[in-house]
Design a protein around this motif. Structure first.
Motif, PDB file in Angstrom:
ATOM      1  N   PRO A 161      51.835  19.564 -41.869  1.00 19.67           N
ATOM      2  CA  PRO A 161      53.301  19.561 -41.954  1.00 19.67           C
ATOM      3  C   PRO A 161      53.890  20.869 -42.454  1.00 19.67           C
ATOM      4  CG  PRO A 161      52.391  17.530 -42.860  1.00 19.67           C
ATOM      5  CD  PRO A 161      51.235  18.439 -42.604  1.00 19.67           C
ATOM      6  N   ALA A 162      53.120  21.653 -43.214  1.00 19.95           N
ATOM      7  CA  ALA A 162      53.637  22.908 -43.758  1.00 19.95           C
ATOM      8  C   ALA A 162      53.464  24.078 -42.794  1.00 19.95           C
ATOM      9  CB  ALA A 162      52.936  23.228 -45.079  1.00 19.95           C
ATOM     10  N   HIS A 163      52.817  23.855 -41.660  1.00 20.45           N
ATOM     11  CA  HIS A 163      52.574  24.947 -40.723  1.00 20.45           C
ATOM     12  C   HIS A 163      53.838  25.287 -39.931  1.00 20.45           C
ATOM     13  CE1 HIS A 163      47.917  24.381 -40.423  1.00 20.45           C
ATOM     14  NE2 HIS A 163      48.305  24.925 -41.554  1.00 20.45           N
ATOM     15  N   PRO A 164      54.241  26.551 -39.915  1.00 24.58           N
ATOM     16  CA  PRO A 164      55.332  26.923 -39.007  1.00 24.58           C
ATOM     17  C   PRO A 164      54.854  26.888 -37.563  1.00 24.58           C
ATOM     18  CG  PRO A 164      54.440  28.874 -40.093  1.00 24.58           C
ATOM     19  CD  PRO A 164      53.773  27.685 -40.729  1.00 24.58           C
ATOM     20  N   ILE A 165      55.767  26.609 -36.654  1.00 22.86           N
ATOM     21  CA  ILE A 165      55.456  26.493 -35.232  1.00 22.86           C
ATOM     22  C   ILE A 165      56.039  27.695 -34.512  1.00 22.86           C
ATOM     23  CG2 ILE A 165      55.724  25.080 -33.155  1.00 22.86           C
ATOM     24  CD1 ILE A 165      56.102  22.673 -34.979  1.00 22.86           C
ATOM     25  N   PRO A 166      55.259  28.393 -33.689  1.00 22.18           N
ATOM     26  CA  PRO A 166      55.809  29.541 -32.956  1.00 22.18           C
ATOM     27  C   PRO A 166      57.056  29.150 -32.166  1.00 22.18           C
ATOM     28  CG  PRO A 166      53.420  29.427 -32.682  1.00 22.18           C
ATOM     29  CD  PRO A 166      53.831  28.162 -33.378  1.00 22.18           C
ATOM     30  N   ARG A 167      58.046  30.020 -32.175  1.00 25.30           N
ATOM     31  CA  ARG A 167      59.295  29.720 -31.479  1.00 25.30           C
ATOM     32  C   ARG A 167      59.084  29.549 -29.986  1.00 25.30           C
ATOM     33  NH1 ARG A 167      61.305  33.531 -35.307  1.00 25.30           N
ATOM     34  NH2 ARG A 167      61.127  35.229 -33.801  1.00 25.30           N
ATOM     35  N   PHE A 168      58.108  30.288 -29.417  1.00 24.61           N
ATOM     36  CA  PHE A 168      57.911  30.186 -27.962  1.00 24.61           C
ATOM     37  C   PHE A 168      57.313  28.850 -27.552  1.00 24.61           C
ATOM     38  CE2 PHE A 168      54.275  32.709 -29.609  1.00 24.61           C
ATOM     39  CZ  PHE A 168      53.214  31.880 -29.279  1.00 24.61           C
ATOM     40  N   LEU A 169      56.853  28.037 -28.529  1.00 22.78           N
ATOM     41  CA  LEU A 169      56.365  26.690 -28.227  1.00 22.78           C
ATOM     42  C   LEU A 169      57.389  25.605 -28.545  1.00 22.78           C
ATOM     43  CD1 LEU A 169      52.632  26.734 -29.416  1.00 22.78           C
ATOM     44  CD2 LEU A 169      53.520  26.909 -27.079  1.00 22.78           C
ATOM     45  N   HIS A 178      51.616  32.509 -42.671  1.00 16.20           N
ATOM     46  CA  HIS A 178      51.640  31.189 -43.307  1.00 16.20           C
ATOM     47  C   HIS A 178      50.452  30.304 -42.952  1.00 16.20           C
ATOM     48  CE1 HIS A 178      55.822  32.589 -43.550  1.00 16.20           C
ATOM     49  NE2 HIS A 178      55.932  31.791 -44.579  1.00 16.20           N
ATOM     50  N   ARG A 179      49.710  30.659 -41.922  1.00 12.46           N
ATOM     51  CA  ARG A 179      48.513  29.895 -41.588  1.00 12.46           C
ATOM     52  C   ARG A 179      47.592  30.760 -40.733  1.00 12.46           C
ATOM     53  NH1 ARG A 179      48.743  26.946 -36.304  1.00 12.46           N
ATOM     54  NH2 ARG A 179      50.822  27.176 -35.374  1.00 12.46           N
ATOM     55  N   PRO A 180      46.279  30.500 -40.765  1.00  8.85           N
ATOM     56  CA  PRO A 180      45.349  31.304 -39.966  1.00  8.85           C
ATOM     57  C   PRO A 180      45.596  31.104 -38.472  1.00  8.85           C
ATOM     58  CG  PRO A 180      44.196  30.032 -41.657  1.00  8.85           C
ATOM     59  CD  PRO A 180      45.594  29.499 -41.605  1.00  8.85           C
ATOM     60  N   LEU A 181      45.455  32.165 -37.713  1.00  6.83           N
ATOM     61  CA  LEU A 181      45.607  32.096 -36.266  1.00  6.83           C
ATOM     62  C   LEU A 181      44.301  32.523 -35.600  1.00  6.83           C
ATOM     63  CD1 LEU A 181      49.177  33.616 -35.686  1.00  6.83           C
ATOM     64  CD2 LEU A 181      48.489  31.214 -35.537  1.00  6.83           C
ATOM     65  N   PRO A 182      43.977  31.938 -34.441  1.00  2.00           N
ATOM     66  CA  PRO A 182      42.743  32.340 -33.736  1.00  2.00           C
ATOM     67  C   PRO A 182      42.829  33.789 -33.250  1.00  2.00           C
ATOM     68  CG  PRO A 182      44.073  30.868 -32.386  1.00  2.00           C
ATOM     69  CD  PRO A 182      44.701  30.863 -33.747  1.00  2.00           C
ATOM     70  N   SER A 224      59.896  15.351 -36.702  1.00  2.00           N
ATOM     71  CA  SER A 224      60.991  16.225 -37.095  1.00  2.00           C
ATOM     72  C   SER A 224      60.418  17.598 -37.430  1.00  2.00           C
ATOM     73  CB  SER A 224      61.738  15.655 -38.298  1.00  2.00           C
ATOM     74  OG  SER A 224      60.852  15.481 -39.392  1.00  2.00           O
ATOM     75  N   TYR A 225      61.275  18.612 -37.358  1.00  2.00           N
ATOM     76  CA  TYR A 225      60.859  19.966 -37.717  1.00  2.00           C
ATOM     77  C   TYR A 225      62.088  20.691 -38.223  1.00  2.00           C
ATOM     78  CZ  TYR A 225      58.840  24.636 -37.522  1.00  2.00           C
ATOM     79  OH  TYR A 225      58.390  25.884 -37.862  1.00  2.00           O
ATOM     80  N   VAL A 226      61.980  21.255 -39.412  1.00  2.00           N
ATOM     81  CA  VAL A 226      63.134  21.917 -40.012  1.00  2.00           C
ATOM     82  C   VAL A 226      62.958  23.421 -39.928  1.00  2.00           C
ATOM     83  CG1 VAL A 226      63.655  20.007 -41.573  1.00  2.00           C
ATOM     84  CG2 VAL A 226      62.086  21.790 -42.309  1.00  2.00           C
ATOM     85  N   PRO A 227      64.051  24.169 -39.862  1.00  2.00           N
ATOM     86  CA  PRO A 227      63.951  25.633 -39.769  1.00  2.00           C
ATOM     87  C   PRO A 227      63.201  26.207 -40.960  1.00  2.00           C
ATOM     88  CG  PRO A 227      66.209  24.880 -39.404  1.00  2.00           C
ATOM     89  CD  PRO A 227      65.445  23.709 -39.907  1.00  2.00           C
ATOM     90  N   CYS A 228      62.448  27.264 -40.703  1.00  2.00           N
ATOM     91  CA  CYS A 228      61.730  27.902 -41.801  1.00  2.00           C
ATOM     92  C   CYS A 228      61.742  29.423 -41.687  1.00  2.00           C
ATOM     93  CB  CYS A 228      60.283  27.395 -41.876  1.00  2.00           C
ATOM     94  SG  CYS A 228      59.362  27.546 -40.347  1.00  2.00           S
ATOM     95  N   ASP A 229      61.900  29.956 -40.489  1.00  2.00           N
ATOM     96  CA  ASP A 229      61.875  31.399 -40.285  1.00  2.00           C
ATOM     97  C   ASP A 229      63.234  31.990 -40.650  1.00  2.00           C
ATOM     98  OD1 ASP A 229      61.741  33.980 -39.424  1.00  2.00           O
ATOM     99  OD2 ASP A 229      60.796  33.534 -37.506  1.00  2.00           O
TER     100      ASP A 229
END
Length: 342
Positions: free
Chosen positions: A77-85, A119-123, A225-230
């Motif tokens: 739940p704390a992971h930000p989601i890329p805007r392009f997704l 905010h989180r590891p990426l491949p 749900s997803y709230v703004p974070c960026d």
């Protein structure tokens, strides 16, 4: 979390015009691994996991070589989601949105991934994506299509009805009491205490998010749900979770065609037309997707319009059809009733 509004923010806050198939797909991937949510999603999880585990046949469901989407989709739940997704401007189909993703400027991709990576590891392959590598971008698009075909596409008529009915309800709230009436009614986890919208999250730390005159886009979410974070997001979008007004859920079973009761009421062709119009289509698009001539599609849409289920507007040579609030609610109830009881 506290989202702070100014008077300018309230004036610029609006409802999303249409749901984004790509955002719905991304949020469903999060809900697949997180068991919180409506109990009706348990049946959906079982069916989707079985479908994803089945080997691809090389034609209908080709398996991507790398788990691009699974690695990039959020798992916490704390992971930000890329805007392009999670685009804030939804297009009609997933393919339309993936074409837009593939044309995203390299600078925007890099900035988006840099923020998420803090905010989180990426491949490692996301470095290639940020550098504009076409193979990485095509691999991500193929993985999204593969997942969407199993997890979202079979359920889209019910999802579209659910989201359309919610937007119709929000539009009525907006007309009756203005944007503050909409903010008051976003759900039990959100409380409007002017000029702040308080959102209950699973994060352990409190966070203040200042819109700073950018306004807010309110978009319905079918899975989460997803709230703004960026803080640098040009147009912040708040995705609020929409729950059906029923003990049954549109995702309890795939929606493989017009519901028997709805077809008995409207006829099979008009029930199919009503389901397709939930996506918002022109007469030509409607005809192709239902398998009717343009004249027949227009006639069926006209009957539904006179019954108050469909709204039609002209734009040049084209007629664009959408559901009315009544049409959305009828389709939503039909979708819920076709699902087996829990």
């Amino acid at each position: 979390m506290r989202i702070h509004f100014t008077l300018t923010d309230l004036a610029r806050t609006r409802l999303a015009a249409r749901p984004s198939p790509l955002a719905v797909t991304t949020f469903s991937a999060f809900r697949l691994v997180q068991r919180a949510g409506a109990p009706g999603l348990d049946g959906w999880r079982r069916q989707v996991r079985a479908g994803l585990a089945a080997p691809g046949d090389g034609v209908d469901r080709p398996a991507p070589q790398k788990p691009y989407f699974a690695q990039l989709a959020p798992r916490d739940p704390a992971h930000p989601i890329p805007r392009f997704l999670r685009p804030h401007i939804g297009l009609r189909t997933l393919d339309d949105e993936l074409e837009r993703l593939l044309s995203t400027p390299q600078r925007a991709l890099r900035a988006d991934l840099d923020y998420v990576g803090r905010h989180r590891p990426l491949p490692r392959w996301t470095r290639d994506l940020a550098d504009g590598d076409l193979a990485a971008a095509n691999g991500l698009a193929a993985a999204v299509r593969d997942y969407h075909r199993v997890a979202v596409a079979p359920y889209w008529p019910g999802l579209a009805a659910l989201l359309a009915a919610d937007r119709a309800a929000r539009t009525r709230q907006l007309g009756d009491g203005g944007i503050e009436e909409v903010l008051h009614a976003l759900g039990p986890r959100m409380r409007w205490r002017p000029p702040v919208l308080e959102v209950q999250t699973r994060a352990e730390v409190e966070y203040d998010y200042h819109l700073g005159g950018r306004g807010l886009v309110l978009a319905p979410g079918a899975f989460s749900s997803y709230v703004p974070c960026d803080p640098d997001e040009e147009q912040p979008t708040l995705y609020y979770e929409v729950a059906p007004d029923s003990d049954r859920h549109p995702l309890l079973a795939p929606l493989g065609g017009p519901h028997g009761g709805l077809a008995a009421l409207l006829g099979h062709s008009r029930a199919a037309v009503l389901e397709v119009i939930a996506d918002g289509v022109t007469t030509g698009q409607l005809a192709r997707r239902v398998g009717l001539s343009p004249a027949s599609a227009s006639e069926h849409a006209g009957v539904l319009r006179r019954a108050g289920l469909v709204a039609t507007r002209r734009s040049g040579r084209f007629s664009h059809h959408t559901l009315t609030a009544l049409g959305s609610e009828l389709l939503l109830h039909a979708a819920a009733s076709r699902s087996p009881a829990p």
